[in-house]
Design an enzyme around this catalytic site. Structure first.
Site, PDB file in Angstrom:
ATOM      1  N   LYS A 281       0.703  -0.727   0.072  1.00 44.79           N
ATOM      2  CA  LYS A 281      -0.362   0.104   0.073  1.00 44.79           C
ATOM      3  C   LYS A 281       1.248   1.266   0.277  1.00 44.79           C
ATOM      4  O   LYS A 281       0.257   2.467  -0.929  1.00 44.79           O
ATOM      5  CB  LYS A 281      -1.521   0.027   1.142  1.00 44.79           C
ATOM      6  CG  LYS A 281      -1.905  -1.386   1.022  1.00 44.79           C
ATOM      7  CD  LYS A 281      -2.939  -1.328   2.315  1.00 44.79           C
ATOM      8  CE  LYS A 281      -1.848  -0.915   3.811  1.00 44.79           C
ATOM      9  NZ  LYS A 281      -1.368  -2.213   3.640  1.00 44.79           N
TER      10      LYS A 281
ATOM     11  N   ARG B 252      -9.251   0.308   9.868  1.00 40.43           N
ATOM     12  CA  ARG B 252      -8.781  -0.541   9.828  1.00 40.43           C
ATOM     13  C   ARG B 252      -9.672  -1.094  10.184  1.00 40.43           C
ATOM     14  O   ARG B 252      -9.740  -2.876  11.015  1.00 40.43           O
ATOM     15  CB  ARG B 252      -7.108  -0.654  10.214  1.00 40.43           C
ATOM     16  CG  ARG B 252      -6.163  -1.143   9.866  1.00 40.43           C
ATOM     17  CD  ARG B 252      -5.266  -0.864  10.576  1.00 40.43           C
ATOM     18  NE  ARG B 252      -3.583  -1.366  10.298  1.00 40.43           N
ATOM     19  CZ  ARG B 252      -3.006  -0.791  10.097  1.00 40.43           C
ATOM     20  NH1 ARG B 252      -3.124   0.200   9.226  1.00 40.43           N
ATOM     21  NH2 ARG B 252      -1.295  -1.412   9.982  1.00 40.43           N
TER      22      ARG B 252
ATOM     23  N   ARG C 111      12.187  -5.741   4.463  1.00 38.27           N
ATOM     24  CA  ARG C 111      11.810  -4.601   4.558  1.00 38.27           C
ATOM     25  C   ARG C 111      12.533  -3.145   4.949  1.00 38.27           C
ATOM     26  O   ARG C 111      13.109  -3.937   6.459  1.00 38.27           O
ATOM     27  CB  ARG C 111      10.388  -3.868   4.765  1.00 38.27           C
ATOM     28  CG  ARG C 111       9.803  -2.640   4.360  1.00 38.27           C
ATOM     29  CD  ARG C 111       8.440  -2.394   4.765  1.00 38.27           C
ATOM     30  NE  ARG C 111       7.935  -3.051   6.080  1.00 38.27           N
ATOM     31  CZ  ARG C 111       6.858  -2.206   6.119  1.00 38.27           C
ATOM     32  NH1 ARG C 111       5.341  -1.735   5.052  1.00 38.27           N
ATOM     33  NH2 ARG C 111       6.064  -2.655   7.402  1.00 38.27           N
TER      34      ARG C 111
ATOM     35  N   ARG D 131      11.786  -1.316  10.834  1.00 43.16           N
ATOM     36  CA  ARG D 131      11.250  -1.530  12.068  1.00 43.16           C
ATOM     37  C   ARG D 131      11.093  -2.510  12.852  1.00 43.16           C
ATOM     38  O   ARG D 131      11.617  -4.306  12.398  1.00 43.16           O
ATOM     39  CB  ARG D 131       9.584  -1.839  11.232  1.00 43.16           C
ATOM     40  CG  ARG D 131       9.410  -0.119  10.662  1.00 43.16           C
ATOM     41  CD  ARG D 131       8.464   0.340   9.571  1.00 43.16           C
ATOM     42  NE  ARG D 131       6.936  -0.631  10.454  1.00 43.16           N
ATOM     43  CZ  ARG D 131       5.749   0.026   9.829  1.00 43.16           C
ATOM     44  NH1 ARG D 131       5.591   0.132   9.153  1.00 43.16           N
ATOM     45  NH2 ARG D 131       5.021  -1.354  10.667  1.00 43.16           N
TER      46      ARG D 131
ATOM     47  N   ARG E 244       0.849  -9.381  13.785  1.00 43.18           N
ATOM     48  CA  ARG E 244      -0.195  -8.225  12.931  1.00 43.18           C
ATOM     49  C   ARG E 244      -1.047  -8.846  11.916  1.00 43.18           C
ATOM     50  O   ARG E 244      -1.698  -8.423  11.665  1.00 43.18           O
ATOM     51  CB  ARG E 244       0.983  -7.649  12.149  1.00 43.18           C
ATOM     52  CG  ARG E 244       1.920  -6.462  13.131  1.00 43.18           C
ATOM     53  CD  ARG E 244       3.138  -5.553  13.064  1.00 43.18           C
ATOM     54  NE  ARG E 244       2.855  -5.036  11.590  1.00 43.18           N
ATOM     55  CZ  ARG E 244       3.565  -4.416  10.858  1.00 43.18           C
ATOM     56  NH1 ARG E 244       5.361  -4.882  10.511  1.00 43.18           N
ATOM     57  NH2 ARG E 244       3.509  -3.908   9.880  1.00 43.18           N
TER      58      ARG E 244
HETATM   59  P1  ADP Z   1       2.450  -1.635   3.011  1.00 44.48           P
HETATM   60  O1  ADP Z   1       2.094   0.041   3.635  1.00 44.48           O
HETATM   61  O2  ADP Z   1       0.615  -2.562   2.411  1.00 44.48           O
HETATM   62  O3  ADP Z   1       2.162  -2.331   4.356  1.00 44.48           O
HETATM   63  P2  ADP Z   1       5.038  -1.670   1.466  1.00 44.48           P
HETATM   64  O4  ADP Z   1       4.243  -1.132   0.446  1.00 44.48           O
HETATM   65  O5  ADP Z   1       6.238  -1.299   2.632  1.00 44.48           O
HETATM   66  O6  ADP Z   1       3.689  -2.364   2.353  1.00 44.48           O
HETATM   67  O7  ADP Z   1       5.840  -2.871   1.492  1.00 44.48           O
HETATM   68  C1  ADP Z   1       6.119  -3.795   2.049  1.00 44.48           C
HETATM   69  C2  ADP Z   1       6.880  -4.411   1.634  1.00 44.48           C
HETATM   70  O8  ADP Z   1       7.054  -5.010   0.317  1.00 44.48           O
HETATM   71  C3  ADP Z   1       8.635  -2.965   1.362  1.00 44.48           C
HETATM   72  O9  ADP Z   1       9.462  -4.082   1.092  1.00 44.48           O
HETATM   73  C4  ADP Z   1       8.514  -3.012  -0.550  1.00 44.48           C
HETATM   74  O10 ADP Z   1       9.269  -2.638  -1.082  1.00 44.48           O
HETATM   75  C5  ADP Z   1       8.088  -4.739  -1.065  1.00 44.48           C
HETATM   76  N1  ADP Z   1       6.602  -4.416  -2.523  1.00 44.48           N
HETATM   77  C6  ADP Z   1       5.924  -3.512  -2.028  1.00 44.48           C
HETATM   78  N2  ADP Z   1       5.082  -4.141  -3.049  1.00 44.48           N
HETATM   79  C7  ADP Z   1       5.788  -5.323  -3.886  1.00 44.48           C
HETATM   80  C8  ADP Z   1       5.926  -5.843  -4.631  1.00 44.48           C
HETATM   81  N3  ADP Z   1       4.337  -5.704  -5.614  1.00 44.48           N
HETATM   82  N4  ADP Z   1       6.387  -6.901  -5.220  1.00 44.48           N
HETATM   83  C9  ADP Z   1       7.428  -7.165  -4.089  1.00 44.48           C
HETATM   84  N5  ADP Z   1       7.554  -6.727  -3.286  1.00 44.48           N
HETATM   85  C10 ADP Z   1       7.162  -5.384  -3.396  1.00 44.48           C
HETATM   86  P1  AMP Z   2       1.565   0.334   9.575  1.00 43.14           P
HETATM   87  O1  AMP Z   2       2.460   1.346   8.493  1.00 43.14           O
HETATM   88  O2  AMP Z   2       0.854   0.859   8.440  1.00 43.14           O
HETATM   89  O3  AMP Z   2       1.707  -0.965   9.085  1.00 43.14           O
HETATM   90  O4  AMP Z   2       0.873   0.082  10.770  1.00 43.14           O
HETATM   91  C1  AMP Z   2       1.660   0.343  12.144  1.00 43.14           C
HETATM   92  C2  AMP Z   2       1.074   0.240  13.166  1.00 43.14           C
HETATM   93  O5  AMP Z   2       0.126   1.346  13.189  1.00 43.14           O
HETATM   94  C3  AMP Z   2       0.070  -0.597  13.586  1.00 43.14           C
HETATM   95  O6  AMP Z   2       0.474  -2.591  13.666  1.00 43.14           O
HETATM   96  C4  AMP Z   2      -0.888  -0.374  14.327  1.00 43.14           C
HETATM   97  O7  AMP Z   2       0.012  -0.781  15.741  1.00 43.14           O
HETATM   98  C5  AMP Z   2      -0.758   1.325  14.181  1.00 43.14           C
HETATM   99  N1  AMP Z   2      -1.761   1.415  13.519  1.00 43.14           N
HETATM  100  C6  AMP Z   2      -1.823   1.876  11.869  1.00 43.14           C
HETATM  101  N2  AMP Z   2      -3.036   2.728  11.381  1.00 43.14           N
HETATM  102  C7  AMP Z   2      -4.133   2.340  12.357  1.00 43.14           C
HETATM  103  C8  AMP Z   2      -5.081   1.697  12.465  1.00 43.14           C
HETATM  104  N3  AMP Z   2      -5.899   2.745  11.299  1.00 43.14           N
HETATM  105  N4  AMP Z   2      -6.767   1.890  13.228  1.00 43.14           N
HETATM  106  C9  AMP Z   2      -4.338   1.341  14.594  1.00 43.14           C
HETATM  107  N5  AMP Z   2      -4.125   1.440  14.847  1.00 43.14           N
HETATM  108  C10 AMP Z   2      -3.111   1.641  13.913  1.00 43.14           C
END
Ligand code: ADP
Ligand code: AMP
Length: 223
Positions: free
Chosen positions: A18, A90, A129, A162, A173
């Protein structure tokens, strides 16, 4: 595509891509990304009252309580016309609060993009990541590496893993996602807003799929 009044929700499990796609969309169409995770991490880093309340939930892989998130998003969305919501809503309670707020503002959503991705890929993506803590931009050690290991290509600063991308917290998660967030797919299915994307494809192909889907949808709304 005109960026005015484009309001998107990017829905999907942690690691589905995302944030990566929201940043691509933001760059191309100047529709700003609003990532609740990034906002919360900034609050934790600054030690604000919200950050102090949120930290233990985030560290454990749980969701931060709805009342805190809803208040945070009400103040975030108030003056804005266009955005991509990344990581919000969420829970069903958050989705209902968002509906009520947008109705009040007269700002309907343009689309809700659901990122379909399998469990194995989610785990591989999260555990590999690397994130720029300042900008939220992410890389992957294998699938999307930076030009120089440990350094952001654009911003030049250090990128880090992270703490909640550790294998143990990732398992929590994903369980939290199954229980609390996955039901939102059914919630939005009935609204006609939902667009499902195959998030298993390579990054550029996912980007193209989202652009095409949103373009088609904004055209359909205009004509
Ligand atoms: P989210 O925001 O949904 O938690 P991220 O955009 O941070 O996910 O993506 C999670 C990890 O996967 C990152 O390390 C990113 O570089 C990688 N990634 C994102 N999209 C793809 C894809 N289509 N194929 C392979 N790796 C991806
Ligand atoms: P993310 O960066 O989206 O993976 O979010 C990291 C962490 O932030 C999650 O595991 C939750 O603990 C918190 N968080 C982010 N967005 C929300 C939401 N909409 N509602 C509740 N907790 C959230």
């Amino acid at each position: 595509m005109s960026q005015a009044g484009v309001r998107l929700v990017f829905l999907g499990a942690p690691g589905a891509g995302k944030g990566t796609q929201a940043k691509a969309f933001q760059e191309k169409f100047s529709v700003p990304q609003i990532s609740t995770g990034d906002i919360l991490r900034t609050n934790v880093a600054k030690g604000t009252p919200l950050g102090l309340k949120a930290k233990s939930f985030m560290d454990a892989g749980d969701l931060v309580p709805d009342d805190l998130i809803i208040a945070m998003m009400e103040s975030e969305l108030g003056g804005r016309d266009s955005y991509i919501l990344d990581g919000f809503p969420r829970t069903v309670a958050q989705a209902e609060a968002l509906d009520a707020l947008l109705t009040r503002l007269g700002h309907p959503l343009t689309a809700v993009v659901q990122f379909d991705c399998d469990r194995e890929a989610l785990i591989a993506r999260l555990t590999g990541r690397w994130t720029n803590p300042r900008t939220g931009r992410t890389y992957h050690s294998e699938f999307n590496p930076p030009r120089v290991a440990g350094i952001d290509d654009d911003a030049g600063g250090p990128i880090v893993q992270r703490k909640d991308d550790s294998r143990e917290v990732v398992a929590e998660r994903l369980a939290t996602y199954d229980e609390k967030t996955a039901p939102l797919v059914a919630y939005y299915e009935g609204t006609g807003l939902l667009v499902r994307i195959d998030a298993l494809k390579p990054i550029d192909e996912v980007t193209a799929e989202i652009f095409a889907a949103i373009e088609a949808r904004t055209k359909a709304v205009r004509t």
